[in-house]
Each structure stands twice: as structure tokens, then as C-alpha cells.
Design a protein around this motif. Sequence first.
Motif, PDB file in Angstrom:
ATOM      1  N   UNK A  84      50.748  22.027  45.662  1.00 54.59           N
ATOM      2  CA  UNK A  84      50.305  21.806  47.045  1.00 54.59           C
ATOM      3  C   UNK A  84      48.804  22.056  47.201  1.00 54.59           C
ATOM      4  N   UNK A  85      48.343  23.197  46.724  1.00 53.22           N
ATOM      5  CA  UNK A  85      46.936  23.562  46.903  1.00 53.22           C
ATOM      6  C   UNK A  85      46.044  22.605  46.118  1.00 53.22           C
ATOM      7  N   UNK A  86      46.439  22.309  44.899  1.00 55.06           N
ATOM      8  CA  UNK A  86      45.656  21.399  44.046  1.00 55.06           C
ATOM      9  C   UNK A  86      45.568  20.007  44.669  1.00 55.06           C
ATOM     10  N   UNK A  87      46.694  19.497  45.165  1.00 57.96           N
ATOM     11  CA  UNK A  87      46.703  18.154  45.739  1.00 57.96           C
ATOM     12  C   UNK A  87      45.819  18.066  46.981  1.00 57.96           C
ATOM     13  N   UNK A 121      46.403  26.924  30.981  1.00 59.14           N
ATOM     14  CA  UNK A 121      46.027  27.362  32.325  1.00 59.14           C
ATOM     15  C   UNK A 121      45.284  28.684  32.188  1.00 59.14           C
ATOM     16  N   UNK A 122      43.984  28.661  32.408  1.00 60.51           N
ATOM     17  CA  UNK A 122      43.176  29.878  32.423  1.00 60.51           C
ATOM     18  C   UNK A 122      42.610  29.984  33.823  1.00 60.51           C
ATOM     19  N   UNK A 123      43.142  30.912  34.612  1.00 63.51           N
ATOM     20  CA  UNK A 123      42.852  30.938  36.043  1.00 63.51           C
ATOM     21  C   UNK A 123      42.419  32.337  36.474  1.00 63.51           C
ATOM     22  N   UNK A 124      41.207  32.431  36.969  1.00 63.06           N
ATOM     23  CA  UNK A 124      40.632  33.718  37.359  1.00 63.06           C
ATOM     24  C   UNK A 124      40.773  33.929  38.856  1.00 63.06           C
ATOM     25  N   UNK A 125      41.209  35.138  39.213  1.00 65.75           N
ATOM     26  CA  UNK A 125      41.333  35.565  40.609  1.00 65.75           C
ATOM     27  C   UNK A 125      42.087  34.543  41.452  1.00 65.75           C
ATOM     28  N   UNK A 126      41.444  33.993  42.511  1.00 68.79           N
ATOM     29  CA  UNK A 126      42.152  33.115  43.446  1.00 68.79           C
ATOM     30  C   UNK A 126      42.582  31.801  42.802  1.00 68.79           C
ATOM     31  N   UNK A 127      41.946  31.398  41.712  1.00 70.47           N
ATOM     32  CA  UNK A 127      42.370  30.156  41.045  1.00 70.47           C
ATOM     33  C   UNK A 127      43.799  30.250  40.531  1.00 70.47           C
ATOM     34  N   UNK A 128      44.257  31.463  40.234  1.00 70.00           N
ATOM     35  CA  UNK A 128      45.609  31.653  39.716  1.00 70.00           C
ATOM     36  C   UNK A 128      46.677  31.408  40.765  1.00 70.00           C
ATOM     37  N   UNK A 145      46.799  25.200  37.748  1.00 65.71           N
ATOM     38  CA  UNK A 145      45.345  25.054  37.711  1.00 65.71           C
ATOM     39  C   UNK A 145      44.868  24.909  36.261  1.00 65.71           C
ATOM     40  N   UNK A 146      43.876  24.044  36.048  1.00 63.77           N
ATOM     41  CA  UNK A 146      43.249  23.920  34.738  1.00 63.77           C
ATOM     42  C   UNK A 146      41.737  24.006  34.901  1.00 63.77           C
ATOM     43  N   UNK A 179      34.340  37.717  35.495  1.00 66.44           N
ATOM     44  CA  UNK A 179      33.729  39.039  35.467  1.00 66.44           C
ATOM     45  C   UNK A 179      34.729  40.085  34.986  1.00 66.44           C
ATOM     46  N   UNK A 180      34.217  41.285  34.717  1.00 62.57           N
ATOM     47  CA  UNK A 180      35.085  42.366  34.252  1.00 62.57           C
ATOM     48  C   UNK A 180      35.656  43.111  35.454  1.00 62.57           C
ATOM     49  N   UNK A 181      36.392  42.330  36.249  1.00 65.16           N
ATOM     50  CA  UNK A 181      37.074  42.849  37.431  1.00 65.16           C
ATOM     51  C   UNK A 181      38.171  41.865  37.801  1.00 65.16           C
ATOM     52  N   UNK A 182      39.170  42.334  38.538  1.00 64.15           N
ATOM     53  CA  UNK A 182      40.227  41.448  38.984  1.00 64.15           C
ATOM     54  C   UNK A 182      41.188  41.048  37.879  1.00 64.15           C
ATOM     55  N   UNK A 183      41.918  39.965  38.132  1.00 65.00           N
ATOM     56  CA  UNK A 183      42.982  39.529  37.222  1.00 65.00           C
ATOM     57  C   UNK A 183      42.713  38.125  36.690  1.00 65.00           C
ATOM     58  N   UNK A 184      43.160  37.889  35.455  1.00 62.80           N
ATOM     59  CA  UNK A 184      43.040  36.589  34.800  1.00 62.80           C
ATOM     60  C   UNK A 184      44.420  36.179  34.325  1.00 62.80           C
ATOM     61  N   UNK A 185      44.913  35.045  34.815  1.00 60.35           N
ATOM     62  CA  UNK A 185      46.224  34.528  34.409  1.00 60.35           C
ATOM     63  C   UNK A 185      46.022  33.453  33.350  1.00 60.35           C
ATOM     64  N   UNK A 186      46.731  33.579  32.237  1.00 61.42           N
ATOM     65  CA  UNK A 186      46.671  32.566  31.182  1.00 61.42           C
ATOM     66  C   UNK A 186      48.097  32.165  30.805  1.00 61.42           C
TER      67      UNK A 186
END
Length: 583
Positions: A66-69, A351-358, A363-364, A374-381
Motif C-alpha cells: 500500500x505505502x509503496x504503491x 530488502x534492506x530497510x532502515x528506520x521508517x523504510x522498514x 521495500x528495496x 546511522x548507528x542508531x535505530x533499527x535496520x530490517x534485512x
Amino acid sequence: MIKELQKRLKEQNIKFYYVPTDDDHQSEIVGEHDQFRKYLSGFTGSAGVLVVGQEEAWLWTDGRYFIQAEKELYPGIKLMKMGNADVPSVKNFLIDHLDDGDVLGFNGKVTTASFIIDLDEDRETDFELKDIDMTDVWTNRPERSHEPAYIYDVKYHGQSTAQKLEWIRGYMEENECNAHIITSLDDIAWTFNIRGKDIPHSPMAMAFSIITLDNAYLYLQDGTYDEAMIEAYKNDGVEIRSYDDIYLDTKRLSGQVLVDLSAINYAIYSFIDCEIMEGSNPSQYFKSIKSDVEIENTKHAHLKDGVAMTKFMYWLKTSMPDDATECSITNKLLGFREAQELFTDISFNTITAYKENAALMHYHPSHEHDVHVKKEGMLLIDSGGQYLDGTTDITRTFILGKISETERKYFTYVLKAMLKMQEAVFLYGANGIWIDGLVRHELWKQHIDFQCGTGHGVGHFLNVHEGPNDIRPRLRDPRKPSAIQEAGMITTDEPGVYIEGQFGIRLENELLCVEDIKNEYGQWMKFEPLTLCPIDLDGLDVSLLTADEREALNKYHEFVRESLKPYLTDEENEWLKTYTRGI
């Protein structure tokens, strides 16, 4: 782009044109040659249907996109969010908007037979269905992939083509079928032990097949096979024919033919001139239950993938440079996988998605919009590998620095949900819908949900998404029941939380279904994890875990540590002890 198609619709008096995301084989992932929907709409997601009218257009996709589209669709195309109460299905939309005398155009080679059949049966007005290919409006269309095919070595799977044909013919005889048409590439790849490079990140060759009680025909593109392959298949009673011969050969069939109407294109269906038995391809079920050789090999593939992922996690935690980006991190992970024996490709776009991109489930990263990590927050892979001895799929959410208490809370609840499936014990006969509710319960208690399935089957050096086994809250196809979990099936376990504009969290392991004890209540079943990589303990609120959940996590981390220890450096092993410590 879409304006040229709309001009053509007006000229030919076609009210709507139906554009799915499919190739001639109804593949989940299609090559650039078949990305007509992307070309017309701008939407790059892997799932969606575009309906083009003479003045307007509509794009249907599911909650993953939804968000991507919303970000990608060209102006003038309305997003139809599938599953929302006020959004009709594509079929119902067309039925409601097509009047007597109207024309619906579609390309029969890339449209499933079941969609057109259902639409025809359910319509209430006398509109015309017109099979017409309009891709000639697509300038500079890429050529169809035409890579050499090859026979997959039996040492990696343990089952000959002749043996698999015998199983399929047994099913045909039981159901009084004279012939069976197969067009889905994964079924053909498994049945004929053939592989190729025609589908991105899935080792499959463009092919069709017809199996009769006495003969088997494999339809390949000219130039993709050689005399050695012709002779090898003759030994299994298989004749290779030219790719497009499938249509005339279909027309010559007699008796009763077995066809999966949701996995065959309408053009081939329209050539069938005999009785049809509708049913799933039996190979779907046969290949979902992995052989002992496949299980042994896939465990080795997961061990290598676990080494790559854990070395990558160590690098991410100890050596990630200050100028790292989503793209550079993706490439770094690829390097760790490429160093592993028998690695051939990734199993899907990483899918490597940092912070809100996740929060965008699929997301690609791209070089045009590369994000500084950055060295803060979360990274989803979410990533995976194609190895000659197996296919892998793993998701980890890594903690790179300070996170909020909300993020920590939901990270912990996602883990709780994942452990529900990994630790499940159930009586034989449980299906994916039952298990899905078990997993979601932990998140539902927080009044939160995720708009996708919990898990899917995984092929053996095949598609990373495989049926019939899946874990989801409702049927994907009402024609097919939710599959029972059988011993030997491999299924992912990947719940998540996605908060738009803030963060996304997903954790995923692949699980092997195995038999547990048998007693007066019946045969009990359970899962064994295949995936080998730590869960990032830096994201946990341990106070939210029960004693049983802590024990389950500790047991899994001990399994990871002991399995990977021989393949890591002394420094990596010392670090791994910390990240697999008992809690």
C-alpha cells in the motif's frame, strides 16, 4: 505509456483492459519482458493488477505494498487497497462497471484461465471478453529471457524424473485422467529435474509440459537445450518439443485432461477440446514434502547461509563504517554469501530497510534513493540465497543504537509471535489457517496486526515462495483448501509489526515440519528450525518474555552457537557467545 494504451482502447471501442502481473506461466516473479503492468503504472511491486479504462485506471495490490504503491503510481491511477471493506475485488469491479455490449480486453497468454472463467460465470450483463495482446504500445520492450537450461544433479535431490512421472501418472490413473497439462515453472522444474536462469533469482527455465499415461513432453525454447539433454531425457521417456508447440498439442488431446485452472493461462485453456478435470497439479504436493536427500542438503545450505549472516551481523555490529548506506550494506551481505560453497544467486531482491523504510514490507533500496544508515535505530534485512543444495530465506531486524521503548516493546512481541510457531506442538491435520491464528494471538493481544501471511513454503533450489503449504489467516485461492502441515514440509515463520512513517520489525526462521510422538490422541507434529543466525538481543525487553519463551530462545541460540562455532574466527565466536547468551 498508459495514454497510448487508452488511445488504442478508444479506437477499438474497448471499455477496459485487464493487465495482471503475470507471464505465460503465471509465475509469481516475472522477467522484464513481462513487466507490462509496471511499464504502464510505475508501480514496481511484485503483486498487483491494473485495469485501464479509456479515461481512468485502477491498480489493485495487497497490504504489503500500500505505502509503496501510493509513492510510485503514475498520476491518474487510483490505488485499490485489496482487503479493505470498501474496496471491491477486481472481478466484482468489472462486473459492476461492464454493461451490455461493452468490451473487456485481456491478453490470454498472461491471464489465468480461472479468472476469465469465473468472470464469465458470474457476470450479469452481456459484455464481450476479447483476447487481444496490446503490448505493442510498449516501446523498447525487453526480449524474453532465453538462457540455457540444464539437468539438476540427482545428488542434490535424490529422485529421478522417471520416478516423479510414475507418481504423477499414479495420481492421473486414480482420477481417470488421460493427460495432464503443466505450465507452472516450479512444477516443471521439479518434475523434470530441470533448472535454468529465465526467472530473476529463481533457477527455472521457460517451459511447458504435457504428461500422458504413456508419454511425456517437455516444451523448451529453441536454443536452450542440446543433444546431450535430448538423449538424457529419452532415457526417462521424455520428448523435448518446441516451446510454442504446446498450443496445437493441447488441441489434439482426448479423453479427460487434468488442469489447474489457477495455474494455466487462458490461451492454452481455450485450446483444450476435451473433458477437463480441474485440480491442483499433484507435483505441488509431492515437491512440498522434501526427500531425505533434499533435507540433508538444505540443512547444509542453511549452515552456510547462517555463517554468512552471522559474519555479516558481526560486521554490522563491530565494523560498519560511518558512511554506510542501505545499498552498500546490501552489497556487503552479498559478499558474505558469495564466499559460500555452491552459492549461485540471491533467492529474491534483498530488502534492506532502515528506520521508517522498514514499514514498507517489500521495500528495496536503490542507488537513486540510497539512504544513509546511522548507528542508531533499527535496520530490517529480509534476504536469502540460492545454493545448489538448497534455498534460504531469513529476516532479522538489527539494533544499531538507541531505540524507543515502543520499538523495544514491539520487537519483543514479534519475537513472542515467532516463537509461538517455532515451538508449536499440534495434532496431525492442522492447517495453515489454524497455525496463523496461534502466531497472531500475541500481537492481537496488543490490538495490532500485519497485513500479510505469516509464512510460506520454500522450494529446493527453486522458488523461495512455494505451495501448497502456507501460514495465513484466509485462503489465497477459494478453489484450494488450506494445506495440512506434513512431515518434510519447509515453511517460513515471519510475523512482523509495521508502523507507517516510523519503523518496521520482522523476524523470520525457516522451519522443518517433523513427527513428534504418537499416542492415543493421534500423531503429534512439531517444527525444527533450519535457520542459523542470532536474534538481536539488543532489541529485547526481557521482562515481557515468559519463562517458557526465554527457555525457547536460549535453546535456539545454543543451537545457533554450537552449529556455527567451527566456521567462525576466534573473535567472531567470542562475540557470538555474547549474542547467544542465556537470558
